[in-house]
Design a protein around this motif. Structure first.
Motif, PDB file in Angstrom:
ATOM      1  N   ARG A 175       0.833  -1.197   0.000  1.00  0.00           N
ATOM      2  CA  ARG A 175       0.000   0.000   0.000  1.00  0.00           C
ATOM      3  C   ARG A 175       0.875   1.257   0.000  1.00  0.00           C
ATOM      4  NH1 ARG A 175      -3.641  -3.009   3.007  1.00  0.00           N
ATOM      5  NH2 ARG A 175      -2.685  -2.465   4.973  1.00  0.00           N
ATOM      6  N   GLU A 176       1.948   1.217   0.799  1.00  0.00           N
ATOM      7  CA  GLU A 176       2.854   2.368   0.818  1.00  0.00           C
ATOM      8  C   GLU A 176       3.484   2.578  -0.547  1.00  0.00           C
ATOM      9  OE1 GLU A 176       5.561   2.986   4.186  1.00  0.00           O
ATOM     10  OE2 GLU A 176       4.710   1.148   5.005  1.00  0.00           O
ATOM     11  N   ILE A 177       3.866   1.462  -1.168  1.00  0.00           N
ATOM     12  CA  ILE A 177       4.461   1.555  -2.497  1.00  0.00           C
ATOM     13  C   ILE A 177       3.461   2.148  -3.475  1.00  0.00           C
ATOM     14  CG2 ILE A 177       5.343   0.191  -4.416  1.00  0.00           C
ATOM     15  CD1 ILE A 177       6.513  -1.721  -2.283  1.00  0.00           C
ATOM     16  N   ALA A 178       2.221   1.675  -3.374  1.00  0.00           N
ATOM     17  CA  ALA A 178       1.180   2.196  -4.259  1.00  0.00           C
ATOM     18  C   ALA A 178       0.999   3.694  -4.030  1.00  0.00           C
ATOM     19  CB  ALA A 178      -0.135   1.453  -4.016  1.00  0.00           C
ATOM     20  N   HIS A 179       1.141   4.098  -2.774  1.00  0.00           N
ATOM     21  CA  HIS A 179       0.999   5.513  -2.433  1.00  0.00           C
ATOM     22  C   HIS A 179       2.080   6.345  -3.133  1.00  0.00           C
ATOM     23  CE1 HIS A 179      -0.069   8.990  -0.052  1.00  0.00           C
ATOM     24  NE2 HIS A 179       1.198   9.138   0.293  1.00  0.00           N
ATOM     25  N   VAL A 180       3.311   5.862  -3.073  1.00  0.00           N
ATOM     26  CA  VAL A 180       4.398   6.577  -3.750  1.00  0.00           C
ATOM     27  C   VAL A 180       4.139   6.625  -5.254  1.00  0.00           C
ATOM     28  CG1 VAL A 180       6.882   6.613  -4.231  1.00  0.00           C
ATOM     29  CG2 VAL A 180       6.064   5.922  -1.974  1.00  0.00           C
ATOM     30  N   LEU A 181       3.727   5.473  -5.777  1.00  0.00           N
ATOM     31  CA  LEU A 181       3.471   5.391  -7.214  1.00  0.00           C
ATOM     32  C   LEU A 181       2.389   6.353  -7.656  1.00  0.00           C
ATOM     33  CD1 LEU A 181       3.498   1.581  -7.871  1.00  0.00           C
ATOM     34  CD2 LEU A 181       4.876   3.278  -9.047  1.00  0.00           C
ATOM     35  N   ALA A 208       1.709   9.246  -6.574  1.00  0.00           N
ATOM     36  CA  ALA A 208       2.069  10.669  -6.563  1.00  0.00           C
ATOM     37  C   ALA A 208       2.284  11.142  -8.004  1.00  0.00           C
ATOM     38  CB  ALA A 208       3.332  10.888  -5.735  1.00  0.00           C
ATOM     39  N   PRO A 209       1.762  12.318  -8.323  1.00  0.00           N
ATOM     40  CA  PRO A 209       1.852  12.787  -9.707  1.00  0.00           C
ATOM     41  C   PRO A 209       3.300  12.977 -10.169  1.00  0.00           C
ATOM     42  CG  PRO A 209       0.794  14.440  -8.287  1.00  0.00           C
ATOM     43  CD  PRO A 209       0.982  13.215  -7.469  1.00  0.00           C
ATOM     44  N   SER A 268       9.087  10.208  -5.046  1.00  0.00           N
ATOM     45  CA  SER A 268       8.233  11.368  -5.231  1.00  0.00           C
ATOM     46  C   SER A 268       8.792  12.484  -4.357  1.00  0.00           C
ATOM     47  CB  SER A 268       6.797  11.040  -4.818  1.00  0.00           C
ATOM     48  OG  SER A 268       6.116  12.235  -4.503  1.00  0.00           O
ATOM     49  N   ALA A 269       9.276  13.537  -4.988  1.00  0.00           N
ATOM     50  CA  ALA A 269       9.852  14.648  -4.219  1.00  0.00           C
ATOM     51  C   ALA A 269       8.769  15.346  -3.410  1.00  0.00           C
ATOM     52  CB  ALA A 269      10.556  15.620  -5.166  1.00  0.00           C
TER      53      ALA A 269
END
Lengths: 180, 272
Positions: B156-162, B164-165, B185-186
């Motif tokens: 889920r955390e990985i998906a969250h980073v992914l 990010a625009p 993701s900066a």
């Protein structure tokens, strides 16, 4: 080629064989997952997980222990049940069921599409079980309830449910025996 | 259920064979039953037969799968590596057959054996995010529930980073093919970092990830657990690179050895 033969090629990384295998198993996998998960979008997600897991983990299949299709469907059922339980735990299930109550068409449509010889055969055998055997087996397998939940829903002692499940499966085996 | 209840219910684990075959046990019960099976030869045949019976219930449910599913699955398979090494088989179901690793010669086809599905990310950062997460889940079939939960949380955390625009990916590889990859993701200050192609660190040692910034001591971003991707948080815009060192178990305050891998972060939006 049948699923067992294809699985050998798939284990060797053969993508063409996987494509052919997909043709054979995607219907059974998707249908089973949808029967348990119900929600079409979630069913598609779970079926996708299962089919990708099939590709990734095919080396785990041991032909000495059963048919390829059994293995694949066992995997699909486990994943579908996991999904429906976590959805239920999250309370989504109730909401979905409430929505479905207003749209009863889904199950009817799918039953028409699915009508087939095998379906008919299983249904006939299920009808030959006692009501408690049938309910114990189908609430668990098709609806993803644990045997404790089944006991609660049917107001039966746990031991009785376990016995009904066993007797139900055994009678099903006798009835379907020749059809394997 | 109370502890007493569980004890009482333990009198005959055998009676759980049918619920097990129907996938009608709770997760912890399922694990206990499988432990019992491992010690009970006479149960195995019976459970296998009951599982075959249960599968027959699936015969009647086949339905055409959506066309879009076919496209997604077959596309994913083109880039998705297959398991080659034995997964830790702590939870083995008798009807989910054991691994046959080692009993068959490795396939002739050349495919990087240690490639993990996360490497997919580098090729298809956002478009296939859902697929990748599905693949991550799929790898974990044989793990225990606790580990599975932890890994799902991580997915889920990985998906969250992914999601990010401004999520971007970069990677580097040394001459031997060992490499480090990152999706960062900066705006979120987060990154997912993977290592690939490295041998396991020597016993008593661990790989530690460091954030390098100009004029500041390296900051630890965590320890790698095998091939599992590491999710790093709190990355500041001034970060210039990531470094990996081999440290004693438990990690170090500051790096005590030369980096085994380094990766500049400029191309993923850091280093301002």
């Amino acid at each position: 080629m049948d699923a067992d033969e294809l699985l050998v090629l798939v284990a060797d990384g053969d993508q063409k064989a996987f494509e052919e295998l997909y043709g054979l198993v995607s219907g059974p996998v998707f249908g089973l997952v949808r029967r348990v998960v119900r929600d079409p979008a979630q069913s598609e997600e779970v079926a996708q997980e299962v089919l990708l897991e099939l590709w990734r983990s095919v080396a785990r299949f041991d032909p000495g222990r059963g048919s390829a299709l059994s293995w694949i469907l066992t995997l699909a059922h486990r994943r579908a049940v996991d999904r429906v339980r976590s959805a239920r735990a999250a309370g989504e299930r109730e909401q979905r069921e409430a929505r479905r109550a207003h749209h009863p068409a889904f199950d009817q449509v799918s039953e028409e599409v699915e009508a087939g010889l095998e379906r008919e055969w299983v249904r006939r055998c299920l009808e030959r079980l006692t009501a408690l055997q049938r309910q114990s087996v189908t609430l668990a397998y098709y609806d993803g309830y644990t045997y404790r939940e089944v006991a609660e829903r049917l107001s039966l002692p746990l031991g009785t449910v376990k016995t009904r499940m066993r007797d139900g499966l055994t009678r099903l085996r006798e009835c379907l025996g020749g059809a394997a | 259920m109370s502890v007493l209840g569980r004890l009482l219910n333990r009198e005959d684990p055998h009676s759980l064979a049918a619920p097990y075959a129907l996938d009608a046990l709770e997760a912890d019960e399922r694990r206990r039953f499988e432990k019992h099976l491992a010690r009970c030869d006479r149960c195995v045949a019976e459970v296998r037969a009951l599982c075959e019976d249960a599968v027959r219930l699936a015969w009647s449910t086949a339905a055409p799968a959506p066309a879009a599913l076919r496209e997604r699955v077959l596309t994913a398979v083109r880039t998705m590596p297959q398991e080659r090494a034995p997964a830790p088989s702590r939870e083995r179901a008798p009807h989910l057959p054991p691994h046959v690793w080692g009993t068959q010669p490795p396939p002739a086809r050349t495919r990087t054996p240690r490639t993990r599905p996360l490497l997919l990310l580098f090729a298809t950062v956002t478009a296939a995010a859902a697929l990748v997460v599905a693949a991550l889940f799929a790898v974990q079939a044989d793990q225990t529930q606790d580990r599975l939960d932890a890994e799902r949380a991580q997915a889920r955390e990985i998906a969250h980073v992914l999601a990010a625009p401004d999520a971007r990916a970069t990677s580097s590889e040394d001459a031997s093919g060992a490499g480090i990859g990152v999706i960062a993701s900066a705006s979120e200050g987060q990154a997912v970092v993977t290592l690939s192609g490295y041998d396991a660190p020597p016993s008593g040692r661990v790989r530690q990830l460091w954030l390098m910034r100009p004029d500041v001591q390296p900051r630890s971003l965590g320890l790698f657990d095998g091939d599992t991707p590491l999710v790093a948080t709190g990355l500041t815009k001034s970060a210039t690179s990531l470094a990996v060192t081999v440290e004693p178990d438990g990690g170090s305050e500051q790096p005590t050895s030369q980096p085994v891998a380094q990766l500049a972060l400029k191309s993923v939006g850091f280093g301002e």
